[in-house]
Design a protein around this motif. Structure first.
Motif, PDB file in Angstrom:
ATOM      1  N   ILE A   9      36.315  33.470  46.360  1.00 37.78           N
ATOM      2  CA  ILE A   9      36.351  34.601  47.301  1.00 37.78           C
ATOM      3  C   ILE A   9      37.458  35.570  46.902  1.00 37.78           C
ATOM      4  O   ILE A   9      37.281  36.790  46.948  1.00 37.78           O
ATOM      5  N   THR A  10      38.595  35.035  46.477  1.00 36.37           N
ATOM      6  CA  THR A  10      39.699  35.896  46.048  1.00 36.37           C
ATOM      7  C   THR A  10      39.295  36.723  44.834  1.00 36.37           C
ATOM      8  O   THR A  10      39.615  37.917  44.748  1.00 36.37           O
ATOM      9  N   LYS A  11      38.570  36.115  43.888  1.00 41.99           N
ATOM     10  CA  LYS A  11      38.085  36.873  42.731  1.00 41.99           C
ATOM     11  C   LYS A  11      37.073  37.923  43.156  1.00 41.99           C
ATOM     12  O   LYS A  11      37.074  39.045  42.648  1.00 41.99           O
ATOM     13  N   ALA A  12      36.206  37.570  44.074  1.00 36.00           N
ATOM     14  CA  ALA A  12      35.159  38.499  44.507  1.00 36.00           C
ATOM     15  C   ALA A  12      35.736  39.685  45.267  1.00 36.00           C
ATOM     16  O   ALA A  12      35.123  40.755  45.304  1.00 36.00           O
ATOM     17  N   ARG A  13      36.900  39.518  45.873  1.00 39.57           N
ATOM     18  CA  ARG A  13      37.516  40.627  46.601  1.00 39.57           C
ATOM     19  C   ARG A  13      37.863  41.786  45.688  1.00 39.57           C
ATOM     20  O   ARG A  13      37.900  42.935  46.138  1.00 39.57           O
TER      21      ARG A  13
END
Length: 116
Positions: free
Chosen positions: A52-56
């Protein structure tokens, strides 16, 4: 991808554990909430939160990195278009683990892991 732990692990081999984590994270992003054992929930939490952090960031590089781990393009599209923007202002802690109780068949401790 987190390095599989030494000793007893989920599944049996490191490769099986890796595939199991991928499938659990994929189901979590698609459904928003899954029921599994406490041990699996504790292992999938940091894996899913890193994705999720990468996708942000929303970059093409991040999309390709996540596609290398989750092969389902519909899930990755949902992760980038719906899940990640929901946590744009949140610094971390995207998942919640709720203990449910023992499983009826073998008594394994069950938990619900969900996106906050």
């Amino acid at each position: 991808m987190p390095r599989p732990k030494r000793g007893p692990r989920l599944g049996g081999s490191p490769k099986h554990q890796k595939h199991m984590l991928r499938n659990l994270a994929q189901d979590l992003f698609w459904e928003g909430r899954i029921t599994t054992t406490v041990a699996r929930a504790k292992l999938v939490r940091p894996y899913a939160e890193r994705m999720i952090t990468k996708a942000r960031t929303g970059t093409l590089h991040a999309r390709r990195q996540i596609l290398a781990q989750i092969e389902d393009t519909e899930v990755v599209t949902k992760l980038f278009d719906e899940v990640a923007p929901r946590y744009a202002e949140r610094p971390g802690g995207y998942t919640r683990i709720i203990r449910v109780g023992p499983r009826r068949g073998d008594g394994a401790e069950l938990a619900i892991i969900e996106l906050v």
